[in-house]
Write a protein that holds these residues in place. Structure first.
Motif, PDB file in Angstrom:
ATOM      1  N   ARG A  15       0.862  -1.184   0.000  1.00 19.81           N
ATOM      2  CA  ARG A  15       0.000   0.000   0.000  1.00 19.81           C
ATOM      3  C   ARG A  15       0.898   1.233   0.000  1.00 19.81           C
ATOM      4  O   ARG A  15       1.332   1.701   1.040  1.00 19.81           O
ATOM      5  CB  ARG A  15      -0.924   0.000   1.216  1.00 19.81           C
ATOM      6  CG  ARG A  15      -2.039  -1.014   1.093  1.00 19.81           C
ATOM      7  CD  ARG A  15      -3.098  -0.876   2.168  1.00 19.81           C
ATOM      8  NE  ARG A  15      -4.248  -1.682   1.826  1.00 19.81           N
ATOM      9  CZ  ARG A  15      -4.351  -2.985   2.049  1.00 19.81           C
ATOM     10  NH1 ARG A  15      -3.348  -3.620   2.629  1.00 19.81           N
ATOM     11  NH2 ARG A  15      -5.430  -3.652   1.698  1.00 19.81           N
ATOM     12  N   MET A  16       1.151   1.732  -1.174  1.00 23.25           N
ATOM     13  CA  MET A  16       2.107   2.830  -1.336  1.00 23.25           C
ATOM     14  C   MET A  16       1.431   4.187  -1.121  1.00 23.25           C
ATOM     15  O   MET A  16       0.242   4.356  -1.416  1.00 23.25           O
ATOM     16  CB  MET A  16       2.713   2.787  -2.743  1.00 23.25           C
ATOM     17  CG  MET A  16       3.367   1.451  -3.093  1.00 23.25           C
ATOM     18  SD  MET A  16       4.838   1.163  -2.091  1.00 23.25           S
ATOM     19  CE  MET A  16       5.363  -0.442  -2.694  1.00 23.25           C
TER      20      MET A  16
ATOM     21  N   THR B 160       0.462  -2.915 -11.439  1.00 22.83           N
ATOM     22  CA  THR B 160       1.116  -1.646 -11.785  1.00 22.83           C
ATOM     23  C   THR B 160       0.557  -0.541 -10.901  1.00 22.83           C
ATOM     24  O   THR B 160      -0.560  -0.652 -10.382  1.00 22.83           O
ATOM     25  CB  THR B 160       0.858  -1.264 -13.259  1.00 22.83           C
ATOM     26  OG1 THR B 160      -0.561  -1.147 -13.461  1.00 22.83           O
ATOM     27  CG2 THR B 160       1.410  -2.320 -14.204  1.00 22.83           C
ATOM     28  N   PRO B 161       1.297   0.556 -10.743  1.00 27.00           N
ATOM     29  CA  PRO B 161       0.803   1.666  -9.926  1.00 27.00           C
ATOM     30  C   PRO B 161      -0.194   2.566 -10.657  1.00 27.00           C
ATOM     31  O   PRO B 161      -0.720   3.509 -10.071  1.00 27.00           O
ATOM     32  CB  PRO B 161       2.076   2.435  -9.567  1.00 27.00           C
ATOM     33  CG  PRO B 161       3.033   2.113 -10.654  1.00 27.00           C
ATOM     34  CD  PRO B 161       2.707   0.731 -11.128  1.00 27.00           C
ATOM     35  N   SER B 162      -0.454   2.298 -11.950  1.00 24.21           N
ATOM     36  CA  SER B 162      -1.384   3.117 -12.724  1.00 24.21           C
ATOM     37  C   SER B 162      -1.786   2.359 -13.973  1.00 24.21           C
ATOM     38  O   SER B 162      -1.239   1.293 -14.267  1.00 24.21           O
ATOM     39  CB  SER B 162      -0.732   4.453 -13.128  1.00 24.21           C
ATOM     40  OG  SER B 162       0.285   4.218 -14.102  1.00 24.21           O
TER      41      SER B 162
ATOM     42  N   VAL C 146       7.538  -0.916  -9.193  1.00 21.02           N
ATOM     43  CA  VAL C 146       7.487  -0.996  -7.733  1.00 21.02           C
ATOM     44  C   VAL C 146       6.804  -2.266  -7.230  1.00 21.02           C
ATOM     45  O   VAL C 146       7.176  -2.810  -6.181  1.00 21.02           O
ATOM     46  CB  VAL C 146       6.818   0.276  -7.157  1.00 21.02           C
ATOM     47  CG1 VAL C 146       5.345   0.359  -7.524  1.00 21.02           C
ATOM     48  CG2 VAL C 146       7.012   0.361  -5.652  1.00 21.02           C
ATOM     49  N   PHE C 147       5.814  -2.797  -7.949  1.00 23.32           N
ATOM     50  CA  PHE C 147       5.102  -3.994  -7.494  1.00 23.32           C
ATOM     51  C   PHE C 147       5.679  -5.292  -8.055  1.00 23.32           C
ATOM     52  O   PHE C 147       5.239  -6.376  -7.676  1.00 23.32           O
ATOM     53  CB  PHE C 147       3.618  -3.914  -7.883  1.00 23.32           C
ATOM     54  CG  PHE C 147       2.871  -2.775  -7.250  1.00 23.32           C
ATOM     55  CD1 PHE C 147       2.896  -2.579  -5.877  1.00 23.32           C
ATOM     56  CD2 PHE C 147       2.143  -1.894  -8.030  1.00 23.32           C
ATOM     57  CE1 PHE C 147       2.213  -1.530  -5.286  1.00 23.32           C
ATOM     58  CE2 PHE C 147       1.447  -0.836  -7.451  1.00 23.32           C
ATOM     59  CZ  PHE C 147       1.484  -0.645  -6.074  1.00 23.32           C
ATOM     60  N   THR C 148       6.620  -5.190  -8.969  1.00 17.13           N
ATOM     61  CA  THR C 148       7.062  -6.385  -9.690  1.00 17.13           C
ATOM     62  C   THR C 148       8.492  -6.819  -9.389  1.00 17.13           C
ATOM     63  O   THR C 148       8.807  -8.004  -9.501  1.00 17.13           O
ATOM     64  CB  THR C 148       6.925  -6.175 -11.210  1.00 17.13           C
ATOM     65  OG1 THR C 148       7.575  -4.944 -11.586  1.00 17.13           O
ATOM     66  CG2 THR C 148       5.463  -6.115 -11.631  1.00 17.13           C
TER      67      THR C 148
END
Length: 494
Positions: free
Chosen positions: A271-272, A410-412, A433-435
């Motif tokens: 949770r960024m 993905t963040p978006s 960031v998530f991968t």
């Protein structure tokens, strides 16, 4: 058949081919026609229609004889990172101009042995270094999804592969994933992308970026197709010392969709700050869908996640600086024109300055710096220690009974081409960031399309599995896919 042949999945095409409803030649011709009409997407960069037609002819012979493998007659695209015998293999770089290998990568050989049809080579970020396909010497591939007439990125580095599959130019494509380069583009275009466990697919004949992180995987229209294609791609290869000597299961046979009793972890560290509400909502929806399917949902902690991106961007450039030292203009590829009196040192300098793009040069310099005397312990060694801690985080969670981990992919949603081309490359790096944790830990991860954002663009969820348990991971992904019911396709504006 009245349905557009190029819209078929691998599983559908396989069944029609075996039933004799269609031929591999017809299917291949339909894909070649679609590719000819999709120049605006810039997905295919080396076309091989003669090879495709020959592969299709041989596939039809095998199909008539019976007992053809699942991939027999299936037209696919090959990422330009895979060496293909006699066909340009440039890794999206100027420095490999004119390079036509005298050998075939193990993964592509496995696919062709299974009867797959090669349509051509696909666009990608140069040497797989990028998240938007904008570092390619061929120019960027373009996302088939569009908003307000803006050209969007298909993601990277496997951007051409993602665009081609989403636009129905091929039934599937190969990709490679070093820090998210299969999963991020798959999420950006609404397809399924699997990064297998490190060592499941041979790296031999794949142009190396970061050898301890690179892994080949399938990019397909759905989870079942990923299972079918992975079986053909995978297997032990004595030519690759990191290839695992393990049996390759029938991944498709493991797709029951039954995940009752499975435990799915939700990592609090993902949770960024500043995470878009749509990503947060999709993640919550994914959690609910898996719970409704009978899974137990638990909160978990992966405490070293926050160090993953910095560690990755030390380790990957360090390995790249070593791997890319072989490109010097001596034996193959581009060689700079020399002035009178220039020696071998000038040839190296001029060739590498001309041949490598800005992002590759940046990463080579960063990698050389962190490996240099006085900085090796401060940067590279420390990053390796952090990597071990990240791997231990996952091992601890799986030891507690967690079967898979659910995160955003993905963040978006996909962003516009040129939007991230700022003076700060870190903004682009944040797409991973998530991968990147999955690559650092050597785990399997899969991106599944799960919804659309407010502008109508695809959003994906990621599932991370136990090492060597791709079958179990794909079955969980299959349950998520069925619950999400994602069937949206881009309008064919090209």
């Amino acid at each position: 058949m009245t349905r557009d042949l190029t819209a078929l999945t691998i599983a559908e095409a396989r069944d029609h081919l075996r039933a004799g409803d269609i031929t591999a030649t017809d299917l291949t011709a339909a894909c070649l026609t679609a590719i000819e009409g999709a120049g605006a997407l810039n997905a295919f960069v080396h076309h091989t229609p003669e090879i495709a037609e020959e592969h299709a002819r041989i596939a039809d012979q095998r199909l008539r004889q019976g007992n053809a493998p699942d991939m027999c007659g299936i037209p696919i695209g090959i990422k330009d990172l895979f060496c293909t015998h006699g066909v340009a293999s440039q890794a999206g770089s100027r420095i490999l101009e004119g390079f036509r290998p005298e050998y075939e990568s193990t993964v592509t050989q496995n696919l062709f042995d299974a009867g797959a049809v090669m349509l051509g080579k696909l666009n990608m970020d140069e040497f797989a270094m990028g998240s938007s396909n904008e570092t390619s010497v061929y120019g960027p591939a373009v996302n088939p999804w569009k908003v307000d007439d803006r050209a969007l990125t298909p993601g990277g580095s496997s951007g051409g592969s993602a665009a081609a599959v989403a636009a129905d130019l091929c039934l599937a494509a190969t990709g490679t994933d070093t820090g998210g380069s299969i999963r991020q583009p798959a999420a950006f275009v609404g397809i399924t992308g699997l990064k297998p466990t490190y060592g499941r697919c041979s790296r031999w004949g794949i142009v190396a970026f970061a050898s301890s992180l690179d892994q080949a995987g399938p990019m397909t229209k759905d989870v079942r197709d990923c299972a079918i294609m992975l079986k053909a791609m995978a297997g032990h290869d004595p030519k690759d010392s990191t290839s695992a000597d393990l049996p390759v299961p029938d991944f498709e046979a493991m797709l029951s969709g039954d995940i009752r009793g499975k435990t799915i972890g939700i990592p609090r560290e993902y949770r960024m700050d500043g995470m878009p509400d749509e990503i947060e909502a999709l993640w919550a929806h994914g959690r609910a869908m898996l719970q409704d399917a009978g899974a137990k949902i638990v909160d978990i902690s992966l405490p070293h996640t926050k160090y993953a991106l910095p560690a990755y961007y030390v380790i990957a450039p360090a390995e790249a600086s070593s791997n890319l030292a072989r490109y010097d203009g001596v034996r193959y590829g581009r060689r700079a024109k020399l002035a009178q009196g220039d020696g071998i040192t000038e040839m190296y300098e001029k060739t590498r300055a001309e041949g490598f793009g800005p992002e590759v040069r940046r990463r080579i310099m960063v990698g050389t710096y962190v490996l240099s005397a006085g900085f090796y312990d401060a940067y590279y060694n420390r990053a390796r220690k952090v990597r071990a801690l990240i791997r231990k985080d996952f091992e601890d969670v799986f030891a507690q009974g967690v079967d898979a981990i659910l995160t955003p992919a993905t963040p978006s949603a996909a962003f516009g081409l040129g939007e991230m081309a700022s003076a700060d490359p870190v903004q682009m790096y944040l797409n991973d960031v998530f991968t990147v944790t999955v690559n650092l830990a050597g785990l399997p991860g899969v991106a599944v399309p799960a919804g659309l954002d407010g502008k109508g663009l695809p959003l994906g969820l990621q599932l991370i599995g136990r090492p060597w348990e791709e079958g179990d991971l794909l079955n969980t992904a299959y349950a998520l896919e069925r619950a999400a019911g994602f069937v949206s396709k881009p309008a064919k504006w090209w």
